[in-house]
Design an enzyme around this catalytic site. Structure first.
Site, PDB file in Angstrom:
ATOM      1  CG  HIS B  69     -39.753   2.521  38.613  1.00  0.00           C
ATOM      2  ND1 HIS B  69     -39.420   1.367  39.218  1.00  0.00           N
ATOM      3  CD2 HIS B  69     -39.567   3.531  39.227  1.00  0.00           C
ATOM      4  CE1 HIS B  69     -38.656   1.706  40.377  1.00  0.00           C
ATOM      5  NE2 HIS B  69     -38.990   3.367  40.497  1.00  0.00           N
ATOM      6  CD  GLU B  72     -36.557   6.578  37.878  1.00  0.00           C
ATOM      7  OE1 GLU B  72     -35.637   6.593  38.906  1.00  0.00           O
ATOM      8  OE2 GLU B  72     -37.771   6.655  37.983  1.00  0.00           O
ATOM      9  CG  HIS B  73     -34.441   2.063  39.855  1.00  0.00           C
ATOM     10  ND1 HIS B  73     -33.760   1.848  40.931  1.00  0.00           N
ATOM     11  CD2 HIS B  73     -35.426   2.487  40.023  1.00  0.00           C
ATOM     12  CE1 HIS B  73     -34.798   1.991  41.815  1.00  0.00           C
ATOM     13  NE2 HIS B  73     -35.702   2.975  41.000  1.00  0.00           N
ATOM     14  CD  GLU B 144     -38.481   2.460  44.004  1.00  0.00           C
ATOM     15  OE1 GLU B 144     -37.734   2.007  43.199  1.00  0.00           O
ATOM     16  OE2 GLU B 144     -39.093   3.522  43.555  1.00  0.00           O
TER      17      GLU B 144
END
Lengths: 424, 429
Positions: B69, B72-73, B144
C-alpha cells in the site's frame, strides 16, 4: 450519444420523465414524492420507507416481498429519504435486468406492479399500518438516528451544517429526531401517508430502452393516483448576512480529529456567478490538484483527506478534513490562507483549465450511470431548469478568471466545527 | 498484431486480448455508447505478499506490513512532481487501490484517452523514491490508518480476521500499522517494486469507446527497455496456517451507538484457484443467502424478534490460500444472535436445505450478473480480480448456471461447522 429525454405531465402534480437509452442492461424506475423539509413531518417521512418495506396487501411480509423480487431476477428495490436543499424526498427505486437478456416476458410490467403494491397498497390492519410493524420500525429508526455518530466523517459534516444553519430548515436531519419520533402514532402516520399521496408533487422516471407511449400507458394502467390540491414547494432561503459566527468544539473518544468549516457562498443557483463558484470550489478543494490538497496534505502531511464541496440549493460550502487533534491551529491557518489566496486570485490559468476539465468530465460521466441520470433530471425539475447537459458544459467553459475571483470574494466563513479527541 | 477475441453472445459483449514480448497481458472490452473510458493497470501483489524471494536474490526476505500500500502511494511521485497534476491537466480522474492480493492503478476520462493511457503506463513503470519523499508519506499514511481506526465497520471486520487466523497475513490491516510503516525504507520499496512490477506479473485492462490498435501501440512503445526477462514464477511464502481458529472471541470498544458484530467461519477447503475457486465462491454465497438472506425464514425471525436490523448480511471471500464466510450486523444482543445461528445451522444440517429457495436465489444471481454489466468500473475491477484468480469474467455465467442443488448441499456439510467460527464484537464506549 443515444440518450433522449422527454418530460410530460400525466396528472395533477405528477410528471413522467423518460430517459430513453439502450446502453444499459436494465430498466430503472424511480418514483419520487417531494415534500418541503419541515420539522413537523421530517421524522414521519423518514419512518415511512421502513414500514412500507415490511408488507403490502398482496405480499404481507417482507419475506414474501423479497421472494417475489428474487423471482424477478433479483430486482433491486430500495426506498429511502433524502434531503435536496430544503426539500425532503421519498424515493422508491426498482431496477431489473432488461427482458432482452433473459427468458421472461413483460418484466417491466411486473416490476411496475410491484412498485404499485409497495407505494399504494401497504399492508394494513384495521385500516392503519400494522401496529407490530409500526413499533418495530420506530425502534429501528431510533437506532438509526442514534447511529449518526458511527460514521465520524459524515457526522462531522452534518454537525457543522446543523450548527451553521441552526435557525434554518436546512439544519433538519434527513431522518428526523428522537423527540418527534416518540410522538408519532400509528394512526397519525397512516393518515399522514394518505395525505401526502394526494397532495405532493411527484416525479416518475424511467431509464431504459422503452418507448414513451408504452411507458405512459403502463404507468397509467398500473397506478391509481387520486390527486387533490397540490402543495407549493417554497424555494430555499439563502441567507446573505451571517447571523451566527460560530466556533464549535465537540469531544469524542476518537483517534482522528475532524476539522470542518462552513461557509456562506452568497450566490444562489440562479445567479450568473453560480458556475464561477463551482470552478472556484474545485480550485480550492476539488481534487488532488487543489490548493487544499496540495498544501494541507502534500506539503505539510497533516491530513489524508481534505476537500471542499458546495451545496447548490442552499448556497453554502463545506471544507472537511481529518487531522491530528493537536494540529488544529496549524491546519486551520493553512485552510484560511488558501481561501484568502483564492480570493486574491493566486491561481494560474492552468488551475482554471484543469478545474473546468475535471468538472466537465464529471458532468459527462453522469450519462454512464442510470441512477445519476435520473437524479440529474429530478434536480432540473426541482429547480425548474430546462437546460441540458451540453448547456451546463458550455456555461462551465465560459467562466473567466475575473468571475472566479468575484465569486470567491462572496465567500464568508460562518462556522468552524471541530470534533476532537477526548483528553484522558 | 492480431488480438484474440472472446465473444459472449448472451451478454452481447466481447473481450480482445494481446500479449507483449515482455509478458504484459493487455485486455480490452468495447463499450461504444459509454462516454467514459477507463483503464486499469494491475500487479498480482497485495498486502498479503510480505515474504518472498526478491528479484536477483535466492533467500526469502520479509518486509514490513503495509508495504504494498505504501508503494502504491509513492508511485504517484515523479522527479518532476506529483503525477496527479498531469492527469488533472487532462481533466481525468486517477486513482489506485491495494487489497490483500493486488495493487491497481486506474484512470477514467471522457476525453484524451490515449494521452491518459500513456501517462498511466509511464508512471507505473517509473518508480522514484527518495529518503525525503518516503519520510513525507509516513505522516499521510498514518492519518489514513487513524481514519480507519475510527471506522467501526472496518475494525469489526479486521478483528474477526484476527480471530480466525493465527498467522496468515490476511489478518493484518492492508495499510499496515503506524509502527510498521515507520520502518519502511526507500530500499525496501525498490526491492518490492523490482520484484512485483515486472510486466510479466501485470495486466492492463481497458474499457470504453477505444481503438484497440492505437492503444496497443501506445502501451507497446512505452515499455521500459532495461528489464531482463524473468524465468519462472516469483516465489512467495505464506506462514503455515493451522486449521483451527485463533480466538473464539475478539472484543473492542469504540464510540458507536449500537454494538456491531462479525461472525467468521474459516474455510478449510482451500488450495485451489481457477474456475473451481469461482464455483466455490458462488456456491458458498448462494448457500449463505439460502440460510440467512432476507428471503429466509431465519432472517425474518431474528428481525421480528428485534435481534437484528437491515444491516444484517453475509459474505464469502475465497482466495487460493485462505477463505472465510462472514455474517455481520448490528445488535444489542450479538451473543444471542450467535447462539441462534449455531443452533439453526445444526438444525438445518439435519432437516436439509430447500430446493425452491436454491432456484430462486440462483435466478437472482443470474439477474445480478447482467445488471452488474451497467458499470464499467465494476467490469474492470472484477475482470482483473478474476484473472489473477485464474478465471475469466466471461466464463462466470456458465459456471453459475452449471451449479446444482447438490453442490450447495455438499458445501453446507463441510463449511459452517460449529468448531471453526469466531465472534468479533465492537461495543459502545
Amino acid at each position: 450519444m443515444s440518450i433522449e429525454y422527454l418530460r410530460e405531465k400525466i396528472d395533477n402534480g405528477v410528471h413522467f420523465n423518460l430517459i430513453k437509452t439502450n446502453k444499459f442492461k436494465t430498466n430503472l424506475i424511480n418514483f419520487y414524492i417531494v415534500r418541503p423539509l419541515s420539522k413537523d413531518e421530517a421524522t414521519k417521512n423518514a419512518l415511512l420507507p421502513l414500514i412500507l418495506k415490511r408488507g403490502t396487501s398482496k405480499y404481507n411480509t417482507s419475506l414474501e416481498i423479497q421472494r417475489r423480487l428474487e423471482e424477478l431476477y433479483g430486482a433491486n428495490l430500495s426506498i429511502n429519504v433524502n434531503k435536496k436543499g430544503e426539500k425532503q424526498i421519498i424515493r422508491f427505486a426498482i431496477e431489473t435486468v432488461n427482458s432482452d437478456f433473459i427468458k421472461e416476458e413483460n418484466l417491466l410490467r411486473k416490476i411496475l406492479d410491484m412498485l404499485n403494491e409497495i407505494i399504494f397498497n401497504p399492508y394494513t390492519e384495521n385500516e392503519v399500518f400494522s401496529q407490530n410493524y409500526f413499533k418495530q420500525e420506530k425502534e429501528n429508526l431510533k437506532k438509526r438516528i442514534e447511529g449518526r455518530i458511527n460514521d465520524k466523517k459524515t457526522y462531522a459534516v452534518e454537525r457543522c451544517i446543523e450548527e451553521m444553519c441552526k435557525n434554518e430548515k436546512f439544519s433538519i436531519y434527513k431522518y428526523g429526531n428522537i423527540e418527534d419520533l416518540e410522538d408519532i402514532s400509528c394512526k397519525g402516520l397512516y393518515e399522514h401517508y394518505r395525505s401526502i399521496l394526494r397532495s405532493s408533487p411527484m416525479e416518475i422516471s424511467i431509464v431504459g430502452n422503452i418507448n414513451k407511449d408504452e411507458a405512459i400507458n403502463s404507468i397509467q394502467d398500473t397506478f391509481r393516483l387520486h390527486r387533490e390540491d397540490i402543495i407549493n414547494l417554497p424555494r430555499e432561503e439563502v441567507i446573505k448576512a451571517i447571523r451566527t459566527k460560530n466556533m464549535i468544539t465537540e469531544e469524542m473518544d476518537v483517534n482522528q480529529g475532524k476539522l470542518t468549516l462552513g461557509l456562506r457562498t452568497n450566490i444562489p443557483y440562479e445567479d450568473k456567478l453560480y458556475e464561477p463558484l463551482i470552478v472556484a470550489s474545485n480550485i480550492l478543494g476539488g481534487g488532488a490538484n487543489s490548493k487544499l490538497f496540495l498544501n494541507v496534505r502534500e506539503k505539510e502531511s497533516l491530513a489524508y483527506y481534505i476537500y471542499s464541496k458546495s451545496y447548490k440549493y442552499k448556497s453554502i460550502m463545506i471544507i472537511a478534513s481529518g487531522i491530528e487533534t493537536e494540529n488544529f491551529n496549524k491546519a486551520l491557518d493553512i485552510i484560511k490562507d488558501q481561501i484568502q489566496e483564492l480570493k486574491d486570485g493566486e491561481f494560474t490559468d492552468d488551475d482554471i483549465e484543469q478545474s473546468k476539465n475535471s468538472l466537465i468530465t464529471t458532468i459527462r460521466s453522469m450519462t454512464d450511470n442510470n441512477y445519476s441520470m435520473s437524479e440529474f433530471y429530478l434536480s432540473q425539475a426541482l429547480t425548474k431548469d430546462t437546460s441540458h447537459i451540453s448547456d451546463m458544459i458550455e456555461k462551465i467553459n465560459k467562466v473567466s478568471k475575473d468571475e472566479i475571483i468575484e465569486a470567491a470574494n462572496k465567500l464568508s466563513l460562518d462556522t468552524i466545527y471541530f470534533l476532537r479527541k477526548k483528553n484522558n | 498484431m492480431t488480438p484474440n477475441n472472446l465473444k459472449n453472445e448472451r451478454l452481447n459483449e466481447e473481450i480482445h486480448f494481446a500479449e507483449l514480448e515482455n509478458g504484459l497481458k493487455i485486455f480490452f472490452m468495447p463499450k461504444n455508447d459509454y462516454l467514459k473510458k477507463y483503464a486499469i493497470f494491475a500487479t498480482n501483489y497485495g498486502s498479503n505478499d510480505n515474504r518472498f524471494i526478491p528479484i536477483g536474490e535466492s533467500e526469502i526476505a520479509e518486509f514490513p506490513a503495509g508495504i504494498a500500500h505504501f508503494l502504491e502511494h509513492k508511485l504517484f511521485e515523479e522527479p518532476e512532481g506529483n503525477i496527479f497534476n498531469e492527469f488533472s491537466k487532462l481533466g481525468s480522474y486517477v486513482n489506485a487501490f491495494t487489497n490483500f492480493n493486488q495493487t491497481a492503478y486506474l484512470f477514467s476520462c471522457t476525453d484524451k484517452f490515449y494521452e491518459n493511457l500513456e501517462l498511466l503506463v509511464k508512471f507505473v513503470q517509473n518508480p522514484y523514491f527518495t529518503d525525503e519523499n518516503v519520510e513525507k508519506e509516513k505522516g499521510i499514511i498514518e492519518q489514513e490508518i487513524r481514519m480507519y481506526d475510527d471506522s467501526a465497520n472496518w475494525k469489526v471486520f479486521f478483528n474477526c480476521l484476527d480471530g480466525l487466523y493465527h498467522k496468515h497475513p490476511v489478518k493484518v490491516d492492508i495499510a499496515g500499522t503506524v509502527e510498521s510503516i515507520y520502518k519502511i525504507t526507500k530500499e525496501d520499496l525498490y526491492n518490492c517494486y523490482n520484484t512485483f512490477y515486472h510486466p510479466s506479473n501485470m495486466i492492463l485492462f481497458m474499457i470504453g469507446d477505444i481503438e484497440f490498435d492505437k492503444a496497443f501501440s501506445i502501451i507497446k512503445n512505452n515499455q521500459r527497455d532495461d528489464l531482463k526477462s524473468i524465468e519462472g514464477e516469483i516465489v512467495k511464502e505464506y506462514p503455515e496456517e493451522p486449521e483451527s481458529i485463533n480466538k473464539l472471541k475478539v472484543e473492542e470498544s469504540l464510540s458507536v451507538s449500537t454494538p456491531l458484530f462479525n461472525i467468521g467461519f474459516k474455510d478449510l477447503d482451500i488450495g485451489f484457484g481457477g474456475e473451481d475457486l469461482v464455483r466455490k465462491q458462488l456456491v458458498t454465497s448462494i448457500l449463505l443467502e439460502m440460510l440467512m438472506g432476507e428471503s429466509s425464514e431465519f432472517y425474518q425471525k431474528l428481525y421480528d424478534e428485534g435481534l437484528i436490523n437491515n444491516s444484517f448480511g453475509t459474505q464469502y471471500v475465497g482466495h487460493k490460500n485462505y477463505g472465510h464466510s462472514i455474517i455481520g450486523g448490528e445488535s444489542e444482543k450479538a451473543e444471542k444472535v450467535l447462539s441462534e445461528i449455531l443452533s439453526y445451522l445444526e438444525e438445518k444440517q439435519k432437516s436439509g436445505l430447500n430446493k425452491e429457495n436454491f432456484q430462486r436465489i440462483k435466478q437472482k444471481y443470474i439477474g445480478y450478473y447482467f445488471m452488474d454489466f451497467n458499470s464499467i468500473e465494476y467490469i474492470a475491477t472484477t475482470f482483473v480480480n478474476q484473472y489473477f484468480n485464474g478465471s475469466s469474467l466471461m466464463k462466470y455465467l456458465d459456471i453459475l448456471e452449471g451449479i446444482k442443488f447438490k453442490d450447495v448441499e455438499k458445501r453446507f456439510n463441510q463449511h459452517l461447522t460449529s468448531d471453526n467460527y469466531t465472534l468479533s464484537l465492537i461495543t459502545p464506549k
